[in-house]
Design a protein around this motif. Structure first.
Motif, PDB file in Angstrom:
ATOM      1  N   GLU A 311      -1.158 -53.524 -14.219  1.00  0.00           N
ATOM      2  CA  GLU A 311      -0.207 -52.557 -14.762  1.00  0.00           C
ATOM      3  C   GLU A 311      -0.936 -51.281 -15.171  1.00  0.00           C
ATOM      4  O   GLU A 311      -2.046 -51.325 -15.702  1.00  0.00           O
ATOM      5  CB  GLU A 311       0.507 -53.165 -15.977  1.00  0.00           C
ATOM      6  CG  GLU A 311       1.544 -52.262 -16.616  1.00  0.00           C
ATOM      7  CD  GLU A 311       2.201 -52.906 -17.819  1.00  0.00           C
ATOM      8  OE1 GLU A 311       3.171 -52.336 -18.338  1.00  0.00           O
ATOM      9  OE2 GLU A 311       1.730 -53.990 -18.249  1.00  0.00           O
ATOM     10  N   ILE A 312      -0.297 -50.141 -14.890  1.00  0.00           N
ATOM     11  CA  ILE A 312      -0.804 -48.838 -15.321  1.00  0.00           C
ATOM     12  C   ILE A 312       0.207 -48.245 -16.289  1.00  0.00           C
ATOM     13  O   ILE A 312       1.400 -48.136 -15.965  1.00  0.00           O
ATOM     14  CB  ILE A 312      -1.024 -47.898 -14.129  1.00  0.00           C
ATOM     15  CG1 ILE A 312      -2.205 -48.390 -13.281  1.00  0.00           C
ATOM     16  CG2 ILE A 312      -1.282 -46.477 -14.586  1.00  0.00           C
ATOM     17  CD1 ILE A 312      -2.444 -47.574 -12.041  1.00  0.00           C
ATOM     18  N   CYS A 313      -0.254 -47.869 -17.488  1.00  0.00           N
ATOM     19  CA  CYS A 313       0.632 -47.329 -18.512  1.00  0.00           C
ATOM     20  C   CYS A 313       0.370 -45.837 -18.690  1.00  0.00           C
ATOM     21  O   CYS A 313      -0.788 -45.423 -18.869  1.00  0.00           O
ATOM     22  CB  CYS A 313       0.414 -48.057 -19.837  1.00  0.00           C
ATOM     23  SG  CYS A 313       0.773 -49.837 -19.761  1.00  0.00           S
ATOM     24  N   LEU A 314       1.432 -45.043 -18.634  1.00  0.00           N
ATOM     25  CA  LEU A 314       1.340 -43.583 -18.738  1.00  0.00           C
ATOM     26  C   LEU A 314       2.331 -43.069 -19.767  1.00  0.00           C
ATOM     27  O   LEU A 314       3.290 -43.771 -20.143  1.00  0.00           O
ATOM     28  CB  LEU A 314       1.642 -42.928 -17.382  1.00  0.00           C
ATOM     29  CG  LEU A 314       0.681 -43.201 -16.222  1.00  0.00           C
ATOM     30  CD1 LEU A 314       1.351 -42.852 -14.918  1.00  0.00           C
ATOM     31  CD2 LEU A 314      -0.590 -42.398 -16.394  1.00  0.00           C
ATOM     32  N   GLY A 315       2.108 -41.829 -20.214  1.00  0.00           N
ATOM     33  CA  GLY A 315       3.060 -41.190 -21.100  1.00  0.00           C
ATOM     34  C   GLY A 315       4.356 -40.872 -20.375  1.00  0.00           C
ATOM     35  O   GLY A 315       4.400 -40.764 -19.136  1.00  0.00           O
TER      36      GLY A 315
END
Length: 635
Positions: A311-315
Motif C-alpha cells: 500500500e502507498i499512502c498519500l495526502g
C-alpha cells in the motif's frame, strides 16, 4: 574547515527523533536517538559528551540528518533498525565481531530457561531476535526474568546446587534446582514468556487477566497481585505507537513540502508494521505542479527498489493521481499495489509524521541554499554549476599495468554506479600525459559534440549528451560532465585539454588539475613541512592556492583521494592477478578445470614435466596430442 554545528543546531527541532551523522563521503558514521533533537546534538559540541570519537566530530562531519518521531520510544525502535542498516563505525555496539544476539528457550527441557546466544542452531529450540545490541537483548531478558520467574542459571550450576541462590531470595526464581516446584505452573510461565518475546501482547494480556480474576475469586490475592504486575509491565511495553502498526503490513507514506523551485520529498518505508528507513529526495527543476513532481520521483524511487509495498499512502491533494500512480507502479511491480489517501486513524497519523519530516528537510535545504557547490563554482571561477564532477587519475608501477580511474560525484556526492576503471591500451611506457590523453579521448567518444546552439541552451546544469552505440558497461558515459577534475599539474591538464579539443568539446566544460600536497623539508623529522594543495588551470600560469581548511579545497581533495584510491586498488588487483598466473594458462585447450585437475593429480609443474604424454592422458583424460603440446611449451 570545522563543522558548523551552530548553524546545524539552529535548524533542528525540539522534538523526539533520530539523528544520522554523515562524513564528507555521505557515509553514516553515527546514529543516535533523542527526546529533544536540538538539545541532544548540541551536547556533542559543548563538552557534555566525553566519548573518544566526539572530540574529532567537528573535523569528520559534513552534515547531520534528522528523522522526527512522535515519541522517544518510537525513536528507539527506529534507531535500532538504522544501526543494523548502516553499521556506523562510531556505534560501539557494532565494534565487536560477534553475531547479533538472540534469545533462546528450549521448551523440551525439564526446566526451560531463557538465555542469550549468538548463533541460531537447528536444535528444536525457539529463538527470538536478532537484537540490535547486547544491551537491548539483556533488557528484554531482564523483563522476562523479573515478571515470569524462570531459572537463570546454566545446567552445570542447576544440577549441582544444594541450596537456592539470590534469585530465589528476591522472588525471581522458584528454585526448582532445590525445592519441589509445580512443573505445570512453571511451564505455564514459560509459555507466557514465549508469547511475550513473540510480541503477542494482547493474547498474553487476556490470558493473564483471566488468571488474575480467577485467583482473586479464590482469595489468592498474592498470586492475583503478581498477575496484575505482569499485566502492567506488558501494557507499558506494548504502549500504542504510531511508528509501529499492529497489522504487519508493508506500506510507504509519501509527503512533499517546499516552495518555488525547491521541493523536499520524503518517503517513510514501513515493513511488517515497523518503520525501517526514511528516504529523502530533492527537486530543483522548477516544476510548479506538485503532482508532476511526486509522480516523477515515485517512478524513479520504485525503479531502484525491489521490495514493493502492499500500500502507498498519500495526502488528499494527490487523489487525482491515483490511477496514474497505480498504472505506473503496475508496470514496475509484479504485485498489485493499493494507493490510498488516509484521513483518520493510525495511517493518517503516520502520514502526518511524514509531512513533518518533509517540512524539516525543506527548511534545512532552504537554509543551505548557498551550498558548497555554488561556492566551488564561485571560488574556482567555473563557467557552469558543477552538478556532475568527473575526476581522473593514472596509476602504474615502472610502466607496467598502467590503469586509470574515473570517479563521478553528482551534486557533491559520490555515485559508485557511475565510476569506472580503464586499462591503458595504446600508450606505451610510463607516460602519464599520453595515458591521460587516451582515457579522456575514450570517455568522450560516446558523446555527440554539441553544436553552438546546443551549447548555449545547455544552461546551468548541463544538457545530456547523445550517446553513440552504448553498451551496458558504457551507460555511465551517457551524461555530459560539467567539470573535469584532474589529479596532476600543468602537464596532465594540458593533455586533457588536447584530448577535449580533439574530440570536439573545447569550451563545453571546465577543466582544473589538483596537485597533491608534498613534503618540502625532511631535514628535521619532527618538523616536516608540506606544500599546500594547488589548483592548475588550462593555459599555464601560477597555480591557485586556497585556504587549506576551506570547504572548496577539502571537497576537491576528497574527490581526488577517492579517485586515487580506486586507481591504486584496480592496479593492485591486476598485479595480484598476474602473480597468480601459471604457465598452464598459456596452453590453448587447458582451461581452469583442466589446470586444476593437472595440479591436483601431479602436484606441481615440475612433476608434470617429468611425465610422458601417454601417462598424462591416461591419468587426466586429456588427449595425447594436447598433453604433448603442453609438455613442449612447459619444457
Amino acid at each position: 574547515m570545522p563543522f558548523d554545528y551552530e548553524k546545524t543546531i539552529a535548524q533542528m527541532p525540539h522534538q523526539p527523533g533520530v539523528y544520522l551523522m554523515k562524513d564528507a563521503s555521505e557515509h553514516v558514521v553515527y546514529v543516535g536517538k533523542a527526546k529533544d533533537l536540538a538539545k541532544r546534538v548540541k551536547q556533542y559540541f559543548t563538552g557534555h559528551d566525553d566519548r573518544s570519537f566526539v572530540a574529532s566530530l567537528d573535523k569528520i562531519l559534513s552534515r547531520i540528518d534528522v528523522i522526527i518521531t512522535n515519541t522517544e520510544r518510537e525513536a528507539l525502535i527506529l534507531e535500532a533498525g538504522l544501526i543494523k542498516r548502516y553499521m556506523p563505525r562510531f556505534n560501539v555496539v557494532l565494534k565487536d565481531d560477534k553475531a547479533m544476539p538472540l534469545l533462546r528457550i528450549d521448551m523440551h527441557d525439564e526446566w526451560p530457561r531463557v538465555e542469550l546466544v549468538r548463533r541460531r542452531k537447528k536444535d528444536g529450540a525457539l529463538y527470538f531476535g536478532p537484537f540490535p545490541s547486547g544491551q537491548a537483548c539483556r533488557v528484554s531478558l531482564n523483563v522476562v526474568n523479573r515478571y515470569f520467574k524462570l531459572r537463570m542459571c546454566k545446567d552445570t550450576y542447576f544440577n549441582n546446587r544444594s541450596r537456592p541462590c539470590l534469585q530465589y531470595e528476591i522472588h525471581r526464581c522458584p528454585a526448582p534446582c532445590v525445592y519441589q516446584v509445580d512443573r505445570d505452573a512453571y511451564m505455564e510461565n514459560c509459555s507466557d514468556a514465549v508469547l511475550f518475546l513473540s510480541g503477542k501482547y494482547e493474547s498474553l494480556k487476556k490470558s493473564l487477566e483471566t488468571r488474575m480474576f480467577a485467583a482473586s475469586e479464590a482469595l489468592a490475592f498474592e498470586q492475583a497481585a503478581h498477575y496484575r504486575d505482569q499485566i502492567k509491565a506488558i501494557e507499558s511495553i506494548s504502549e500504542s505507537q504510531k511508528i509501529v502498526q499492529k497489522s504487519q503490513v508493508d506500506q510507504d507514506f509519501w509527503a512533499i513540502d517546499g516552495a518555488g523551485a525547491l521541493r523536499a520529498i520524503v518517503v517513510m518505508i514501513v515493513r511488517d508494521g515497523c518503520l525501517q528507513q526514511m528516504q529523502t529526495y530533492e527537486a530543483r527543476d522548477g516544476i510548479s505542479d506538485i503532482g508532476d513532481i511526486m509522480s516523477q520521483i515515485m517512478v524513479h524511487h520504485y525503479s531502484h527498489f525491489e521490495a514493493f509495498p502492499s500500500e502507498i499512502c498519500l495526502g488528499h491533494e494527490f487523489s487525482s493521481l491515483k490511477s496514474l500512480i497505480g498504472n505506473n507502479l503496475f508496470g514496475l511491480s509484479s504485485k498489485k499495489v493499493a494507493v490510498t489517501f488516509p484521513q483518520r486513524g493510525i495511517k493518517a497519523d503516520l502520514l502526518a509524521t511524514a509531512y513533518t519530516n518533509a517540512h524539516q528537510q525543506f527548511v534545512q535545504r532552504r537554509t543551505n541554499e548557498s551550498s558548497i557547490l555554488e561556492r566551488v563554482q564561485k571560488t574556482l571561477n567555473l563557467k557552469r554549476y558543477p552538478h556532475r564532477i568527473e575526476c581522473y587519475d593514472i596509476s602504474n608501477m615502472q610502466g607496467g599495468q598502467i590503469v586509470a580511474a574515473m570517479v563521478v560525484f553528482i551534486e557533491g556526492r559520490l555515485d559508485p554506479s557511475r565510476c569506472r576503471t580503464f586499462k591503458i591500451r595504446t600508450t606505451e611506457g610510463q607516460d602519464d600525459f599520453g595515458s591521460m590523453f587516451e582515457v579522456i579521448s575514450r570517455r568522450l567518444q560516446y558523446l555527440q559534440p554539441p553544436s553552438d546552439d546546443e551549447n548555449e541552451e545547455r544552461g546551468e546544469f548541463g544538457q545530456q549528451g547523445e550517446m553513440v552505440a552504448p553498451t551496458k558497461h558504457e551507460k555511465s558515459f551517457s551524461e555530459m560532465p560539467d567539470f573535469l577534475l584532474i589529479d596532476g599539474g600543468h602537464g596532465q591538464v594540458h593533455a586533457v585539454c588536447d584530448a577535449v579539443a580533439a574530440s570536439g568539446f573545447e569550451g563545453v566544460f571546465d577543466i582544473v588539475g589538483i596537485g597533491k600536497a608534498r613534503m618540502q623539508d625532511e631535514t628535521d623529522k619532527h618538523d616536516i613541512e608540506h606544500s599546500p594543495e594547488r589548483l592548475y588551470y588550462p593555459g599555464g600560469g601560477d597555480p591557485l592556492v586556497l585556504d587549506q581548511t576551506c570547504d572548496e579545497i577539502l571537497l576537491m581533495a576528497n574527490i581526488r583521494d577517492e579517485t586515487h584510491a580506486r586507481a591504486i586498488g584496480f592496479h593492485r588487483k591486476l598485479r595480484h592477478k598476474d602473480g597468480l598466473h601459471s604457465r598452464l594458462d598459456d596452453v590453448d585447450g587447458i582451461g581452469a578445470k583442466r589446470k586444476q585437475k593437472l595440479l591436483k593429480e601431479f602436484g606441481s609443474l615440475r612433476e608434470i614435466v617429468k611425465q610422458t604424454p601417454e601417462t598424462i592422458a591416461q591419468r587426466t583424460g586429456i588427449s595425447v596430442a594436447l598433453a604433448q603440446k603442453m609438455l613442449e611449451l612447459l619444457k
